[in-house]
Motif scaffolding. Structure first.
Motif, PDB file in Angstrom:
ATOM      1  N   UNK A  78       0.922  -1.108  -0.079  1.00  0.00           N
ATOM      2  CA  UNK A  78       0.086   0.163  -0.142  1.00  0.00           C
ATOM      3  C   UNK A  78       0.946   1.088   0.002  1.00  0.00           C
ATOM      4  N   UNK A  79       1.296   1.606  -1.122  1.00  0.00           N
ATOM      5  CA  UNK A  79       2.167   2.679  -1.387  1.00  0.00           C
ATOM      6  C   UNK A  79       1.453   4.080  -0.732  1.00  0.00           C
ATOM      7  N   UNK A  80       0.007   4.361  -1.138  1.00  0.00           N
ATOM      8  CA  UNK A  80      -0.660   5.382  -0.556  1.00  0.00           C
ATOM      9  C   UNK A  80      -0.134   5.686   0.745  1.00  0.00           C
ATOM     10  N   UNK A  81      -0.849   4.323   1.425  1.00  0.00           N
ATOM     11  CA  UNK A  81      -0.676   4.469   3.037  1.00  0.00           C
ATOM     12  C   UNK A  81       0.829   4.968   3.486  1.00  0.00           C
ATOM     13  N   UNK A  82       1.757   4.332   2.881  1.00  0.00           N
ATOM     14  CA  UNK A  82       3.163   4.680   3.276  1.00  0.00           C
ATOM     15  C   UNK A  82       3.451   6.056   2.941  1.00  0.00           C
ATOM     16  N   UNK A  83       2.987   6.470   1.795  1.00  0.00           N
ATOM     17  CA  UNK A  83       3.224   7.976   1.491  1.00  0.00           C
ATOM     18  C   UNK A  83       2.534   8.869   2.471  1.00  0.00           C
ATOM     19  N   UNK A  84       1.253   8.532   2.887  1.00  0.00           N
ATOM     20  CA  UNK A  84       0.566   9.576   3.834  1.00  0.00           C
ATOM     21  C   UNK A  84       1.500   9.735   5.307  1.00  0.00           C
ATOM     22  N   UNK A  85       2.164   8.430   5.591  1.00  0.00           N
ATOM     23  CA  UNK A  85       2.649   8.272   6.945  1.00  0.00           C
ATOM     24  C   UNK A  85       4.058   9.046   6.767  1.00  0.00           C
ATOM     25  N   UNK A  86       4.706   8.560   5.619  1.00  0.00           N
ATOM     26  CA  UNK A  86       6.185   8.739   5.699  1.00  0.00           C
ATOM     27  C   UNK A  86       6.632  10.282   4.985  1.00  0.00           C
ATOM     28  N   UNK A  87       5.689  10.543   4.052  1.00  0.00           N
ATOM     29  CA  UNK A  87       5.793  11.857   3.246  1.00  0.00           C
ATOM     30  C   UNK A  87       6.634  11.840   2.272  1.00  0.00           C
ATOM     31  N   UNK A  88       7.075  10.545   1.623  1.00  0.00           N
ATOM     32  CA  UNK A  88       8.146  10.796   0.560  1.00  0.00           C
ATOM     33  C   UNK A  88       7.371  11.643  -0.601  1.00  0.00           C
ATOM     34  N   UNK A  89       8.358  12.094  -1.536  1.00  0.00           N
ATOM     35  CA  UNK A  89       7.789  12.686  -2.692  1.00  0.00           C
ATOM     36  C   UNK A  89       7.059  11.803  -3.735  1.00  0.00           C
ATOM     37  N   UNK A  90       6.248  12.225  -4.687  1.00  0.00           N
ATOM     38  CA  UNK A  90       5.331  11.466  -5.551  1.00  0.00           C
ATOM     39  C   UNK A  90       6.199  10.591  -6.384  1.00  0.00           C
TER      40      UNK A  90
END
Ligand SMILES: Cc1cc2nc3c(=O)[nH]c(=O)nc-3n(C[C@H](O)[C@H](O)[C@H](O)COP(=O)(O)O)c2cc1C
Length: 171
Positions: A121-133
């Motif tokens: 779940x890359x969307x969840x990881x991005x929401x939590x970790x904040x890496x660029x798109x």
């Protein structure tokens, strides 16, 4: 611990005590990853260290086999550029594998257990970790003091027989 002992003691640990990882130990584990070799020294990686319990609990949702992250004392997210082609994928993954093993051996040396998890779940990881798109969370490594699998050299590891795996001269 001697390097050889740390190599023989490392195993995947998925159950952890409540003991936090000392900040200096976590720094050393991160430095081991940072020192790792990479293709042309390209260092296509960033490392996000997480110790917040609420974030760890949510991170455990990135994949069905990531549940252990919820009880880990820390997690290190391996962040990398989203690759353009299969060759770049292979090269980045090889490099990340090296960083993973370096940090895991460093962790074992400090008595800290570790376990990989994939990140679906890359969307969840991005929401939590904040890496660029244009970056992905390639892997997560959970860390903590082992509750069940002690980090002492393993006499008979669960591996194919070494004489079957190692070929000398030619296959
Ligand atoms: C590329 C890779 C992906 C892995 N993904 C997971 C995972 O998603 N969840 C998990 O619990 N373990 C995961 N593992 C851990 C493996 O199951 C573990 O390394 C293997 O069973 C050997 O464990 P041992 O060194 O304790 O004998 C992964 C390991 C690797 C190298």
């Amino acid at each position: 611990m001697e390097t050889w002992d740390a190599i023989r003691a490392r195993r995947n640990v998925r159950a952890f005590t409540d003991e936090p990882i000392a900040p200096a130990a976590l720094d050393q584990i991160l430095e081991a990853a940072w020192r790792s070799p990479s293709s042309s020294n390209s260092q296509r990686w960033d490392f996000v260290a997480v110790t917040d319990r609420d974030v760890l609990t949510e991170l455990a949702g990135v994949w069905q086999y990531a549940g252990f992250v919820a009880t880990a004392a820390a997690a290190i997210a391996l962040i990398a550029p989203i690759p353009d082609d299969p060759r770049m994928t292979a090269s980045i993954q090889y490099d990340l594998g090296q960083a993973t093993m370096s940090l895991m051996i460093a962790a074992a040396d400090l008595g800290v257990g570790s376990c990989h998890t994939a990140v679906m779940d890359q969307d969840l990881a991005r929401r939590l970790l904040g890496q660029p798109d244009d970056h992905m969370c390639a892997w997560l490594i959970g860390l903590g003091h082992p509750a069940d699998r002690p980090l002492t050299p393993i006499r008979t590891p669960n591996r194919r027989p070494i004489d079957e795996v190692v070929h000398r001269g030619r296959w």
